[in-house]
Write a protein that holds these residues in place. Structure first.
Motif, mmCIF file in Angstrom:
data_model
loop_
_atom_site.group_PDB
_atom_site.id
_atom_site.type_symbol
_atom_site.label_atom_id
_atom_site.label_comp_id
_atom_site.label_asym_id
_atom_site.label_seq_id
_atom_site.Cartn_x
_atom_site.Cartn_y
_atom_site.Cartn_z
ATOM 1 N N GLY A 146 0.821 -1.196 0.000
ATOM 2 C CA GLY A 146 0.000 0.000 0.000
ATOM 3 C C GLY A 146 0.858 1.250 0.000
ATOM 4 O O GLY A 146 2.059 1.205 -0.289
ATOM 5 N N LEU A 147 0.244 2.367 0.334
ATOM 6 C CA LEU A 147 0.944 3.651 0.364
ATOM 7 C C LEU A 147 0.526 4.439 1.600
ATOM 8 O O LEU A 147 -0.600 4.311 2.085
ATOM 9 C CB LEU A 147 0.626 4.471 -0.883
ATOM 10 N N LEU A 148 1.428 5.278 2.066
ATOM 11 C CA LEU A 148 1.160 6.190 3.176
ATOM 12 C C LEU A 148 1.609 7.587 2.776
ATOM 13 O O LEU A 148 2.725 7.772 2.301
ATOM 14 C CB LEU A 148 1.900 5.744 4.432
ATOM 15 N N SER A 149 0.734 8.563 2.972
ATOM 16 C CA SER A 149 1.052 9.962 2.711
ATOM 17 C C SER A 149 0.946 10.730 4.025
ATOM 18 O O SER A 149 -0.039 10.583 4.751
ATOM 19 C CB SER A 149 0.079 10.553 1.688
ATOM 20 N N ILE A 150 1.966 11.550 4.333
ATOM 21 C CA ILE A 150 1.985 12.325 5.577
ATOM 22 C C ILE A 150 2.311 13.774 5.257
ATOM 23 O O ILE A 150 3.242 14.060 4.498
ATOM 24 C CB ILE A 150 3.028 11.796 6.566
ATOM 25 N N THR A 151 1.547 14.684 5.831
ATOM 26 C CA THR A 151 1.812 16.114 5.709
ATOM 27 C C THR A 151 1.847 16.710 7.107
ATOM 28 O O THR A 151 0.947 16.479 7.910
ATOM 29 C CB THR A 151 0.724 16.817 4.875
ATOM 30 N N GLY A 152 2.881 17.484 7.417
ATOM 31 C CA GLY A 152 3.017 18.072 8.737
ATOM 32 C C GLY A 152 2.071 19.236 8.955
ATOM 33 O O GLY A 152 1.785 20.011 8.051
ATOM 34 N N LEU A 153 1.555 19.351 10.166
ATOM 35 C CA LEU A 153 0.711 20.466 10.575
ATOM 36 C C LEU A 153 1.439 21.274 11.656
ATOM 37 O O LEU A 153 2.457 20.843 12.186
ATOM 38 C CB LEU A 153 -0.634 19.957 11.109
ATOM 39 N N GLU A 154 0.893 22.417 12.012
ATOM 40 C CA GLU A 154 1.515 23.288 12.996
ATOM 41 C C GLU A 154 1.660 22.574 14.339
ATOM 42 O O GLU A 154 0.678 22.094 14.904
ATOM 43 C CB GLU A 154 0.667 24.540 13.182
ATOM 44 N N PRO A 155 2.889 22.451 14.884
ATOM 45 C CA PRO A 155 3.063 21.811 16.192
ATOM 46 C C PRO A 155 2.518 22.685 17.306
ATOM 47 O O PRO A 155 2.316 23.892 17.129
ATOM 48 C CB PRO A 155 4.582 21.653 16.294
ATOM 49 N N ARG A 156 2.309 22.086 18.462
ATOM 50 C CA ARG A 156 1.780 22.815 19.602
ATOM 51 C C ARG A 156 2.645 22.582 20.835
ATOM 52 O O ARG A 156 3.241 21.511 20.989
ATOM 53 C CB ARG A 156 0.331 22.396 19.896
ATOM 54 N N ALA A 157 2.704 23.581 21.709
ATOM 55 C CA ALA A 157 3.474 23.469 22.947
ATOM 56 C C ALA A 157 2.644 22.782 24.015
ATOM 57 O O ALA A 157 1.411 22.866 24.033
ATOM 58 C CB ALA A 157 3.900 24.849 23.425
ATOM 59 N N LEU A 158 3.328 22.090 24.910
ATOM 60 C CA LEU A 158 2.678 21.533 26.090
ATOM 61 C C LEU A 158 2.541 22.624 27.148
ATOM 62 O O LEU A 158 3.353 23.558 27.189
ATOM 63 C CB LEU A 158 3.507 20.372 26.642
ATOM 64 N N PRO A 159 1.521 22.555 27.990
ATOM 65 C CA PRO A 159 1.329 23.595 29.015
ATOM 66 C C PRO A 159 2.578 23.803 29.863
ATOM 67 O O PRO A 159 3.172 22.847 30.355
ATOM 68 C CB PRO A 159 0.164 23.047 29.850
ATOM 69 N N GLY A 160 2.987 25.063 30.006
ATOM 70 C CA GLY A 160 4.127 25.401 30.842
ATOM 71 C C GLY A 160 5.469 25.189 30.191
ATOM 72 O O GLY A 160 6.507 25.446 30.814
#
Length: 366
Positions: A146-160
């Motif tokens: 099969g195939l896998l496609s991945i696109t990165g999204l905006e990362p987020r910080a953990l609290p503190g």
């Protein structure tokens, strides 16, 4: 460039033969994304936040590698869907019936915890939430890659915590080949529709099936809950099996059922959840069709969960499932060589062993 799998396997002359069960489990764990469980990797040489998380995993003394985030590979428009199951509106939706030779296309959005280890001791770490969009084409009968496609999204910080410099994203669409069911691997590792549709269709029998599986060194209860997730994420089975799996999951000691739990798309469903390492992991299902909506991980113990109570450290949504006739053309897709690993003798023939000169990836194993 030398194949990392061959490099690692060649460098272990005294190791016992590598069992097909462990090979298949390693392939599935890497494919599933390293972020489902916390991982550590050095600051240098890591470009793929939200891809596979790690390139190398050590399983049973041998390293298996899946290609790292490559980016830039081009894909032409894929085959038109012949059937579609939009999970966002599941009421009145018909069941999918993929045929041999067809593919199931899963479209998802994911967020998991990423962790960097700045040195060999792991004392200097940086943690954040990485996010991706995923599309995966899986053979309906497991007979084809099969195939896998991945696109990165905006990362987020953990609290503190600040968003670390390592929390980069790559918005290019990255393509990876996905091996089908590896020859010689036990059927219990199959997750294709043809196999899943033959699983027990009532709760007690499904529970027996889950507990009779190998749990990979986990306790029986931990292993069964892990198996429920593995059989659910980016997989599809008929309604009878979906409901049986949900009913079986409810009987696992420590599992709590909760209504109104929301996935990454804001859809509310019924969840089965279990605590581990200070985090409550919940698998969310549509209450009428038992279709998988997504996953949610919430910190319930600040010390072991390493974040304030209530922090969401994992959140996904499986947005759509479709049946297609063929794969898109993905030129330059990174190759999945996991089925190439061959069992080797414990001791190679005299004079037939040479230490590889090319170093494997410097990334820290999972």
């Amino acid at each position: 460039m030398d194949d990392e799998i061959e490099i690692f396997t060649a460098g272990r002359p005294a190791a016992p033969p590598y069992p097909s069960e462990a090979r298949e489990e390693a392939r599935r764990n890497l494919l599933a994304e390293g972020g489902r469980r916390r991982f550590r990797t050095p600051r240098f040489g890591w470009q793929a936040a939200g891809a596979f998380g790690l390139t190398v995993a050590l399983i049973g003394g041998i390293a298996l590698a899946l290609p790292s985030w490559t980016g830039g590979s081009a894909a032409r428009p894929g085959a038109a869907a012949t059937e579609s199951a939009s999970v966002a509106s599941s009421q009145g939706m018909g069941e999918l019936s993929p045929k041999p030779g067809q593919f199931l296309l899963f479209e998802s959005e994911t967020m998991y915890t990423a962790e960097y280890a700045g040195d060999s001791t792991g004392t200097d770490t940086a943690r954040y939430l990485y996010r991706t969009q995923r599309k995966i084409w899986s053979s309906a009968d497991g007979s084809a890659p099969g195939l896998l496609s991945i696109t990165g999204l905006e990362p987020r910080a953990l609290p503190g915590l600040p968003l670390p410099a390592e929390a980069t994203r790559d918005e290019r669409e990255s393509w990876h080949q996905i091996a089908g069911h590896c020859p010689g691997s036990p059927d219990v590792f199959r997750t294709d529709y043809a196999y899943l549709s033959g699983l027990p269709s009532d709760g007690p029998a499904m529970r027996d099936y889950l507990y009779e599986r190998d749990h990979g060194g986990q306790s029986a209860d931990d292993g069964v809950f892990t198996a429920v997730g593995d059989l659910t994420r980016e997989n599809y089975m008929p309604r009878a099996q979906r409901q049986a799996l949900f009913e079986a999951a409810k009987t696992i000691p420590g599992v709590k059922v909760a209504d109104g739990v929301k996935d990454a798309a804001g859809r509310a469903g019924v969840a089965v959840g279990r605590e581990e390492n200070g985090v409550l992991t919940q698998l969310v299902f549509d209450p009428d069709t038992f279709l998988f909506l997504g996953e949610r991980g919430t910190v319930v113990d600040e010390k072991t969960g390493r974040a304030p109570v209530g922090t969401v450290v994992a959140l996904t949504a499986q947005l759509k499932v479709s049946v297609v006739d063929r794969l898109p053309e993905a030129e330059g897709a990174a190759r999945d060589g996991s089925c190439d690993v061959q069992e080797r003798p414990a001791t190679p023939p005299a004079g037939d062993y040479t230490m590889p000169t090319t170093k494997p990836s410097s990334r820290t194993p999972m």
